[in-house]
Scaffold this active site. Structure first.
Site, PDB file in Angstrom:
ATOM      1  N   ASP A  11       0.858  -1.144   0.014  1.00  0.00           N
ATOM      2  CA  ASP A  11      -0.124   0.115  -0.181  1.00  0.00           C
ATOM      3  C   ASP A  11       1.110   0.986   0.039  1.00  0.00           C
ATOM      4  O   ASP A  11       1.649   1.337   1.114  1.00  0.00           O
ATOM      5  CB  ASP A  11      -0.874  -0.128   1.291  1.00  0.00           C
ATOM      6  CG  ASP A  11      -1.780   1.223   1.501  1.00  0.00           C
ATOM      7  OD1 ASP A  11      -1.667   2.220   0.612  1.00  0.00           O
ATOM      8  OD2 ASP A  11      -2.663   0.956   2.385  1.00  0.00           O
ATOM      9  N   ILE A  12       0.658   2.143  -1.108  1.00  0.00           N
ATOM     10  CA  ILE A  12       1.712   3.147  -1.115  1.00  0.00           C
ATOM     11  C   ILE A  12       1.436   4.193   0.169  1.00  0.00           C
ATOM     12  O   ILE A  12       2.596   4.888   0.333  1.00  0.00           O
ATOM     13  CB  ILE A  12       1.337   3.960  -2.359  1.00  0.00           C
ATOM     14  CG1 ILE A  12       2.669   4.869  -2.857  1.00  0.00           C
ATOM     15  CG2 ILE A  12       0.130   4.798  -2.424  1.00  0.00           C
ATOM     16  CD1 ILE A  12       2.560   5.323  -4.286  1.00  0.00           C
ATOM     17  N   ASN A  25      -6.718  12.902 -10.740  1.00  0.00           N
ATOM     18  CA  ASN A  25      -7.369  13.343 -11.984  1.00  0.00           C
ATOM     19  C   ASN A  25      -7.138  14.992 -11.985  1.00  0.00           C
ATOM     20  O   ASN A  25      -6.728  15.533 -11.171  1.00  0.00           O
ATOM     21  CB  ASN A  25      -8.959  13.097 -11.912  1.00  0.00           C
ATOM     22  CG  ASN A  25      -9.578  13.672 -10.805  1.00  0.00           C
ATOM     23  OD1 ASN A  25      -9.616  14.998 -10.738  1.00  0.00           O
ATOM     24  ND2 ASN A  25     -10.138  12.732  -9.487  1.00  0.00           N
ATOM     25  N   GLY A  33      -9.709   4.560  -5.757  1.00  0.00           N
ATOM     26  CA  GLY A  33      -8.468   3.919  -5.937  1.00  0.00           C
ATOM     27  C   GLY A  33      -7.410   4.504  -5.015  1.00  0.00           C
ATOM     28  O   GLY A  33      -7.724   4.852  -4.029  1.00  0.00           O
ATOM     29  N   VAL A  34      -6.024   4.576  -5.900  1.00  0.00           N
ATOM     30  CA  VAL A  34      -4.974   5.165  -4.950  1.00  0.00           C
ATOM     31  C   VAL A  34      -5.350   6.677  -4.490  1.00  0.00           C
ATOM     32  O   VAL A  34      -4.694   6.906  -3.258  1.00  0.00           O
ATOM     33  CB  VAL A  34      -3.651   4.800  -5.935  1.00  0.00           C
ATOM     34  CG1 VAL A  34      -3.425   5.734  -6.901  1.00  0.00           C
ATOM     35  CG2 VAL A  34      -2.532   4.841  -4.772  1.00  0.00           C
ATOM     36  N   ASP A  35      -5.849   7.303  -5.145  1.00  0.00           N
ATOM     37  CA  ASP A  35      -6.230   8.840  -4.815  1.00  0.00           C
ATOM     38  C   ASP A  35      -7.167   8.938  -3.611  1.00  0.00           C
ATOM     39  O   ASP A  35      -6.577   9.519  -2.445  1.00  0.00           O
ATOM     40  CB  ASP A  35      -6.820   9.248  -6.087  1.00  0.00           C
ATOM     41  CG  ASP A  35      -7.209  10.855  -6.066  1.00  0.00           C
ATOM     42  OD1 ASP A  35      -6.133  11.464  -5.099  1.00  0.00           O
ATOM     43  OD2 ASP A  35      -7.833  11.370  -6.939  1.00  0.00           O
ATOM     44  N   SER A 118      -2.562   5.163 -14.112  1.00  0.00           N
ATOM     45  CA  SER A 118      -3.406   4.874 -15.293  1.00  0.00           C
ATOM     46  C   SER A 118      -3.923   3.166 -15.455  1.00  0.00           C
ATOM     47  O   SER A 118      -5.121   3.241 -16.183  1.00  0.00           O
ATOM     48  CB  SER A 118      -2.846   5.540 -16.447  1.00  0.00           C
ATOM     49  OG  SER A 118      -3.182   6.778 -16.573  1.00  0.00           O
ATOM     50  N   GLY A 120      -5.655   1.293 -13.287  1.00  0.00           N
ATOM     51  CA  GLY A 120      -6.811   1.200 -12.698  1.00  0.00           C
ATOM     52  C   GLY A 120      -8.032   1.744 -13.206  1.00  0.00           C
ATOM     53  O   GLY A 120      -8.540   1.394 -14.277  1.00  0.00           O
ATOM     54  N   TYR A 122      -8.439   4.270 -15.178  1.00  0.00           N
ATOM     55  CA  TYR A 122      -8.147   4.885 -16.406  1.00  0.00           C
ATOM     56  C   TYR A 122      -8.006   3.784 -17.404  1.00  0.00           C
ATOM     57  O   TYR A 122      -7.673   4.158 -18.647  1.00  0.00           O
ATOM     58  CB  TYR A 122      -7.058   5.667 -16.320  1.00  0.00           C
ATOM     59  CG  TYR A 122      -7.754   7.085 -15.496  1.00  0.00           C
ATOM     60  CD1 TYR A 122      -9.039   7.293 -15.348  1.00  0.00           C
ATOM     61  CD2 TYR A 122      -6.579   8.346 -15.592  1.00  0.00           C
ATOM     62  CE1 TYR A 122      -9.317   8.762 -14.907  1.00  0.00           C
ATOM     63  CE2 TYR A 122      -7.170   9.557 -15.182  1.00  0.00           C
ATOM     64  CZ  TYR A 122      -8.670   9.636 -14.725  1.00  0.00           C
ATOM     65  OH  TYR A 122      -9.069  10.955 -14.217  1.00  0.00           O
TER      66      TYR A 122
HETATM   67  N1  AR6 Z   1      -1.320   1.588  -2.890  1.00  0.00           N
HETATM   68  C1  AR6 Z   1      -0.617   1.392  -4.255  1.00  0.00           C
HETATM   69  N2  AR6 Z   1      -1.503   0.985  -5.181  1.00  0.00           N
HETATM   70  C2  AR6 Z   1      -3.008   1.239  -5.249  1.00  0.00           C
HETATM   71  C3  AR6 Z   1      -3.519   1.635  -3.993  1.00  0.00           C
HETATM   72  C4  AR6 Z   1      -2.892   1.712  -2.812  1.00  0.00           C
HETATM   73  N3  AR6 Z   1      -3.302   2.180  -1.680  1.00  0.00           N
HETATM   74  N4  AR6 Z   1      -4.563   1.601  -4.499  1.00  0.00           N
HETATM   75  C5  AR6 Z   1      -4.870   1.189  -5.772  1.00  0.00           C
HETATM   76  N5  AR6 Z   1      -3.884   1.096  -6.291  1.00  0.00           N
HETATM   77  P1  AR6 Z   1      -6.272   4.156  -9.969  1.00  0.00           P
HETATM   78  P2  AR6 Z   1      -5.831   5.567 -12.463  1.00  0.00           P
HETATM   79  C6  AR6 Z   1      -3.441   0.766  -7.554  1.00  0.00           C
HETATM   80  O1  AR6 Z   1      -7.613   3.670 -10.437  1.00  0.00           O
HETATM   81  O2  AR6 Z   1      -6.049   4.328 -13.276  1.00  0.00           O
HETATM   82  C7  AR6 Z   1      -9.177   7.955  -9.197  1.00  0.00           C
HETATM   83  O3  AR6 Z   1     -10.373   7.877  -8.857  1.00  0.00           O
HETATM   84  C8  AR6 Z   1      -4.363   0.020  -8.633  1.00  0.00           C
HETATM   85  O4  AR6 Z   1      -4.517  -1.370  -8.181  1.00  0.00           O
HETATM   86  O5  AR6 Z   1      -6.108   4.199  -8.476  1.00  0.00           O
HETATM   87  O6  AR6 Z   1      -4.646   6.520 -12.610  1.00  0.00           O
HETATM   88  C9  AR6 Z   1      -8.637   9.262  -9.580  1.00  0.00           C
HETATM   89  O7  AR6 Z   1      -9.182  10.264  -8.859  1.00  0.00           O
HETATM   90  C10 AR6 Z   1      -3.868   0.567  -9.925  1.00  0.00           C
HETATM   91  O8  AR6 Z   1      -2.885  -0.318 -10.075  1.00  0.00           O
HETATM   92  O9  AR6 Z   1      -5.803   5.263 -10.709  1.00  0.00           O
HETATM   93  C11 AR6 Z   1      -8.770   9.327 -11.026  1.00  0.00           C
HETATM   94  O10 AR6 Z   1     -10.048   9.786 -11.382  1.00  0.00           O
HETATM   95  C12 AR6 Z   1      -3.312   1.651  -9.730  1.00  0.00           C
HETATM   96  O11 AR6 Z   1      -3.081   2.080  -8.208  1.00  0.00           O
HETATM   97  C13 AR6 Z   1      -8.834   7.970 -11.648  1.00  0.00           C
HETATM   98  O12 AR6 Z   1      -8.914   7.082 -10.403  1.00  0.00           O
HETATM   99  C14 AR6 Z   1      -3.924   3.008 -10.395  1.00  0.00           C
HETATM  100  O13 AR6 Z   1      -5.199   2.673 -10.418  1.00  0.00           O
HETATM  101  C15 AR6 Z   1      -7.271   7.767 -11.816  1.00  0.00           C
HETATM  102  O14 AR6 Z   1      -7.194   6.391 -12.517  1.00  0.00           O
END
Ligand code: AR6
Length: 173
Positions: A11-12, A25, A33-35, A118, A120, A122
């Site tokens: 977990d980051i 975003n 997600g990670v955000d 991107s 997840g 995206y």
């Molecule tokens: N630690 C590390 N990686 C993670 C964590 C975590 N705690 N949680 C998820 N991931 P995403 P995107 C991974 O969807 O595709 C948001 O709503 C996840 O498994 O977080 O860039 C933003 O506000 C995946 O591999 O980001 C934007 O609207 C990676 O993080 C949109 O999602 C990215 O997934 C951005 O989409």
């Protein structure tokens, strides 16, 4: 070069590094997600600071403090939404890594952790995104001496295995 890159599963928000990168975003108003995880762990002051910044174009990066996170800084970058690969997605994703590392150098961060931007919500294909992440990082580290460690934090086994495999390809030469 190889020893300046680390691939971990986890977990980051738990990473004890100077700066973590957020896959945000364009509004910088938080999300899933990670955000979402980063905003929850940092606390509401993070959103306050993001509001003041106003937003961020795709491929660019903006820096805030880390508040309650172990990391001192958050580098927010906006990855491209995958639209089949014809809308400059590869280049925009490369820009995210390059501009985030550039921002890390500017704030004096020696250790930086990245999520898989991107891949997840995206929808960017994981293997293709991983090649771009590692190739761009290698190029950057070849020219920069100030960053000591880049950690790629993989969320789940599939991402972890993919990163390790592509790492061997990209960093073999
Ligand atoms: N630690 C590390 N990686 C993670 C964590 C975590 N705690 N949680 C998820 N991931 P995403 P995107 C991974 O969807 O595709 C948001 O709503 C996840 O498994 O977080 O860039 C933003 O506000 C995946 O591999 O980001 C934007 O609207 C990676 O993080 C949109 O999602 C990215 O997934 C951005 O989409």
């Amino acid at each position: 070069m190889r020893e300046r890159v680390e691939i971990v599963e986890g977990d980051i928000t738990k990473q004890k590094v100077d700066a973590i990168v957020n896959a945000a975003n364009k509004s910088l108003r938080g999300g899933g997600g990670v955000d979402g995880a980063i905003h929850r762990a940092a606390g509401p002051e993070l959103l306050e600071e993001c509001r003041k910044i106003g937003g961020c174009p795709t491929g660019e990066a903006r820096v805030t403090k880390g508040y309650k996170l172990p990391a001192q800084w958050v580098i927010h970058t906006v990855g491209p939404i995958w639209r089949g690969g014809t809308q400059n997605e590869d280049q925009l994703l490369a820009n995210c890594y390059r501009n985030s590392l550039k921002a890390a150098v500017e704030i004096g961060a020696k250790t930086v952790a990245f999520p898989s931007i991107s891949t997840g919500a995206y929808g960017f294909p994981l293997e293709r995104a991983t090649k771009i992440a590692l190739t761009e990082t290698k190029k950057f580290l070849e020219k920069d001496n100030s960053i000591e460690k880049v950690v790629f934090v993989c969320f789940g086994k599939e991402a972890f295995e993919t990163y390790k495999r592509i790492f061997d390809q990209v960093f073999s030469s």
